[in-house]
Design a protein around this motif. Structure first.
Motif, mmCIF file in Angstrom:
data_model
loop_
_atom_site.group_PDB
_atom_site.id
_atom_site.type_symbol
_atom_site.label_atom_id
_atom_site.label_comp_id
_atom_site.label_asym_id
_atom_site.label_seq_id
_atom_site.Cartn_x
_atom_site.Cartn_y
_atom_site.Cartn_z
ATOM 1 N N ASP A 178 0.683 -1.120 0.076
ATOM 2 C CA ASP A 178 -0.007 -0.005 -0.013
ATOM 3 C C ASP A 178 1.047 1.291 0.107
ATOM 4 O O ASP A 178 1.848 1.249 0.907
ATOM 5 N N PRO B 144 2.868 4.814 0.593
ATOM 6 C CA PRO B 144 2.971 5.751 1.561
ATOM 7 C C PRO B 144 2.184 7.066 1.065
ATOM 8 O O PRO B 144 2.768 7.652 -0.023
ATOM 9 N N ASN C 134 3.111 10.677 -3.458
ATOM 10 C CA ASN C 134 1.924 10.052 -3.883
ATOM 11 C C ASN C 134 1.024 10.559 -4.729
ATOM 12 O O ASN C 134 0.730 11.716 -4.537
ATOM 13 N N SER D 287 -0.378 4.900 5.137
ATOM 14 C CA SER D 287 -0.457 4.228 3.918
ATOM 15 C C SER D 287 -2.024 4.488 3.245
ATOM 16 O O SER D 287 -2.844 4.586 3.679
ATOM 17 N N THR E 50 -0.718 -0.080 -4.255
ATOM 18 C CA THR E 50 0.456 0.428 -4.985
ATOM 19 C C THR E 50 0.313 -0.244 -6.486
ATOM 20 O O THR E 50 0.436 0.654 -7.421
ATOM 21 N N THR F 111 7.916 9.258 -5.382
ATOM 22 C CA THR F 111 7.476 8.321 -4.010
ATOM 23 C C THR F 111 8.494 7.380 -3.610
ATOM 24 O O THR F 111 8.785 7.051 -2.238
ATOM 25 N N THR G 272 11.156 6.811 0.449
ATOM 26 C CA THR G 272 11.644 5.558 1.121
ATOM 27 C C THR G 272 13.121 5.743 1.349
ATOM 28 O O THR G 272 13.650 5.084 2.100
#
Length: 399
Positions: free
Chosen positions: A62, A64, A82, A227, A231, A253, A257
């Motif tokens: 899912d 972020p 996102n 979340s 995705t 996105t 990370t």
């Protein structure tokens, strides 16, 4: 087999432009055919194959949607890049529901350090739906949707007063959020809006029905992650519809990370130094979508990444993300199978360039991985596709 495929490459079609092809058997490890496969080509939207691989490796099941923390009675948040927040098709409202639970909200928009447009994008595309601006906290897909029923409909309504019912050669002024809609047409227009901190602030305030403050940085080092939607639902639309905006935002996105900074190059450099360090022809990779003609990739590199995904991702999940010949996405009208699709692939087109890379299922139920790239032709795209189709059908029927 080399001779047969070479014969199918009609010199009248392929003789006056630059073509490269590689066909690979992932089970035997044999190269079935190759020609100019190590050369660099302008990949156009075949770039999205690299973006997909990045997304599959770096993003959770899912996506972020924001990073946040609570300090005293205030919620502080920043974007992750996102793309799904109130997107015209994805319609994710998880952030809105979350924010409505807080009275005092502050947003940091300074974690986005990239440019609104990718390197080498055509400036005149600024009001085309396919060239929506990149941003750290996009909303509504960074486009205004305008259509007419009994009355004019503008989504988001925040821009309603900015729309003029007027026939114009452009859909928007280049330097402002002033939009034009021809009252005589019946089309739905999706027009990119200019993004800045005040516009994003205003759109979020309108969506949640309360004021939001802007801050220059987050007051906390430890942040939680909220979340959102699956995705793969974003990956699938990116690949099947060749959605440039989703591709650009997925790379951003992915960078979230790896760092607190949102920048496309963070994700690209990480991938090239780690998962793609064995590429024989290191690409020039500058954006997520392939809008830029600065991108340079070889057919061999495309096959390398397609093979890596084939080995690492369950086949049913992987093939579901690609357009299917004769059935869906950008190849719905090409490469039909009977009765089942035999081509699962990503196309890539810019003026005088057309490429396709993906997976081919033969009648003996073998899977072949291929990349067929064509640059600098003056023939019609349909003629190029017809000749490629004859090659694919021969492979399907004889390998």
């Amino acid at each position: 087999m080399d001779k047969t495929i070479s014969t199918a490459l009609n010199p009248e079609t392929f003789g006056n432009h630059f073509s490269g092809i590689m066909i690979y058997d992932p089970i035997s490890g044999d190269t079935v055919y190759q020609d100019n496969s190590e050369k660099y080509f302008t990949p156009a939207s075949n770039t999205k194959i690299f973006t997909l691989y990045t997304s599959l490796l770096l993003l959770a099941k899912d996506i972020p949607v924001i990073k946040y923390c609570n300090v005293n009675d205030t919620l502080f948040l920043e974007g992750t890049g996102n793309p799904s927040l109130l997107h015209p098709f994805l319609k994710d409202s998880s952030v809105i529901r979350f924010l409505k639970g807080y009275k005092n909200i502050s947003i940091n928009l300074n974690n986005f350090t990239d440019t609104r447009f990718g390197p080498g994008w055509a400036w005149e595309d600024y009001d085309g739906y396919y060239a929506a601006e990149r941003s750290g906290l996009p909303i509504f897909g960074n486009v205004v949707t305008i259509y007419k029923t009994d009355s004019l409909q503008v989504i988001p309504g925040y821009f309603r007063s900015n729309v003029s019912l007027l026939k114009n050669t452009r859909n928007r002024k280049i330097d402002s959020n002033s939009f034009y809609y021809d009252p005589a047409i019946k089309d739905t227009l999706e027009i990119p809006f200019k993004t800045d901190s005040l516009v994003i602030q205003g759109l979020l305030e309108a969506a949640i029905g309360r004021e939001i403050s802007l801050v220059s940085k987050m007051p906390c080092k430890e942040k939680k992650i909220l979340s959102g939607i699956n995705t793969d639902s974003i990956n699938k639309r990116m690949m099947q519809e060749s959605d440039n905006f989703l591709a650009e935002q997925l790379l951003l996105t992915a960078s979230s990370t790896l760092s607190d900074t949102l920048n496309t190059q963070i994700a690209i450099e990480y991938m090239l130094k780690t998962h793609l360090k064995e590429l024989k022809q290191s690409p020039r990779w500058v954006d997520g979508s392939g809008l830029s003609r600065y991108n340079l990739f070889s057919p061999e590199s495309m096959v390398y990444v397609l093979n890596a995904m084939y080995k690492e991702i369950p086949k049913e999940r992987l093939f579901n993300l690609f357009a299917q010949g004769g059935e869906s996405g950008t190849i719905a009208n090409w490469y039909p199978g009977n009765p089942q699709p035999y081509i699962y692939a990503k196309t890539g087109s810019l003026g005088n360039n057309h490429n396709i890379s993906g997976y081919l299922i033969t009648k003996s139920e073998k899977t072949l991985i291929f990349s067929f790239m064509n640059n600098h032709f003056k023939n019609s795209v349909s003629e190029i596709k017809k000749q490629m189709q004859s090659v694919f059908e021969w492979l399907r029927d004889n390998y």
